[in-house]
Write an enzyme that holds these catalytic residues in place. Structure first.
Site, PDB file in Angstrom:
ATOM      1  CE  LYS A 170      37.436  13.530  -6.799  1.00 22.74           C
ATOM      2  NZ  LYS A 170      37.161  14.689  -5.920  1.00 22.74           N
ATOM      3  CG  ASP A 220      34.783  15.289  -3.683  1.00 23.52           C
ATOM      4  OD1 ASP A 220      34.160  15.630  -4.710  1.00 23.52           O
ATOM      5  OD2 ASP A 220      35.973  15.635  -3.485  1.00 23.52           O
ATOM      6  CG  ASP A 225      22.962   2.062  -0.331  1.00 18.83           C
ATOM      7  OD1 ASP A 225      21.897   1.930  -0.959  1.00 18.83           O
ATOM      8  OD2 ASP A 225      23.761   1.129  -0.166  1.00 18.83           O
TER       9      ASP A 225
END
Length: 352
Positions: free
Chosen positions: A186, A218, A246
């Site tokens: 990020k 993102d 996950d």
């Protein structure tokens, strides 16, 4: 071959039985299994989630096979006594900084993914997650401000050597696959991520055969559901890696199918010392009922044979047997089937 077996809590003991059943069926020579308590059971029996005797056992072993930790009866304990602290303690004590989480769609399970079959069948990626830094290990506290408001804070940081060593692991992994590496950060808002990106670019000079790209976290989350087939190897920090791995597991249909390896720099006479575990939790709501899917635990044992013992042939045999069992319709409840824990283990053994 000395293996520390830490079954842990919840469904951990049940799925560990099946993994050991598969290892036993391979008839490997000179295998020594050491059993130890960890997590909630470690606290209840010894007063700590990572008892000293368990820690010493793992240090003496060539590899650690780990089930799961998590016990609702421990939820009100001080944080350092909660079961989940055991795995964090092991990562630090054993110097395990690189977490490898492969995600691959098994043939015939495409309809179980939340994604359309034509998209899910393209999934074949490896997430390389840094384990020993980031906000999980930074300074943290809840404090009261001068005006009486409570404030929580967690300190995110990476030193350049921490980034460099995980980058090397990721580039080497990419060399053994499709030679494509995506570094996720990020950097547009976090200085920690800017350093991460700078160091990864520096390390890339040592691997001219690997195609490097960068992606904000993102966007990476979005791309994992839009076009997961574009990814080969993904390298990222502790926090982002926890979330993305996950997410990838649900893209392939079930968290009960994904194994992981946590590796460090310690070398044994066989290979790299590591800890191997399924990425799912202890699932206390189904513990002891024979419903848990042991395939992720079994596949973790295969990763152990590959990385810590250099037994590629046996690792491939296990992975192929799991894939064959799934293709033959042997599925647990998490996959919409009726096979119990021991039935799944028996099916994999039969296909070895």
């Amino acid at each position: 071959m000395k293996i520390a077996v830490l079954a842990g809590d919840g469904i951990g003991p049940e799925i560990m039985v099946e993994a050991l059943k598969v290892l036993d069926a391979l008839r490997l020579p000179e295998v020594t299994l050491w059993q130890g308590d960890v997590g909630g059971i470690g606290y209840h029996r010894h007063g700590h989630p990572l008892p000293p005797e368990t820690l010493e056992m793992t240090k003496a072993a060539d590899a650690v096979l780990f089930g799961a930790v998590g016990d609702p009866t421990c939820d009100t304990l001080e944080r350092h006594l909660r079961p989940e602290q055991a795995i964090l303690g092991l990562r630090q004590a054993l110097g395990l900084f690189a977490n490898l989480r492969p995600a691959q769609m098994f043939a015939g399970l495409e309809d179980l993914s939340a994604l359309r079959p034509e998209i899910s069948r393209t999934i074949d990626l490896l997430i390389v997650r840094e384990l020993n830094g980031d906000v999980y290990f930074g300074e943290k506290a809840i404090r009261t401000l001068d005006d009486g408001r409570r404030q929580g804070f967690d300190f995110m940081s990476y030193a350049e050597d921490e980034v460099r060593r995980i980058a090397h692991v990721a580039f080497r992994a990419a060399q053994g696959r499709q030679k494509k590496l995506t570094s996720v950060d990020k950097a547009n808002v976090l200085e920690t991520s800017q350093l991460w990106r700078d160091v990864v670019i520096e390390v890339a000079k040592d691997y001219p055969d690997v195609q490097l790209s960068h992606m904000y976290v993102d966007n990476a989350a979005m791309q994992l559901v839009r076009d997961p087939g574009q990814f080969d190897v993904v390298v990222t920090g502790n926090l982002f890696g926890d979330i993305l791995s996950d997410q990838a597991s649900m893209c392939v249909g079930s968290i009960g199918l994904l194994a992981s390896a946590s590796l460090g720099e310690t070398q044994t006479q066989f290979g790299t010392k590591g800890l191997y575990e399924p990425i799912h939790g202890s699932a206390p709501d189904i513990a002891g009922q024979g419903k848990a899917n042991p395939m992720a635990m079994i596949l973790s044992a295969a990763m152990m044979l590959r990385h810590s013992f250099g037994r590629e042939a046996e690792a491939v045999r296990i992975e192929t047997a799991v894939a064959k069992a799934l293709a033959d319709g042997i599925k647990g409840a998490d996959l919409g089937g009726t096979a119990g824990t021991s039935q799944v283990g028996d099916a994999v053994v039969a296909r070895l």
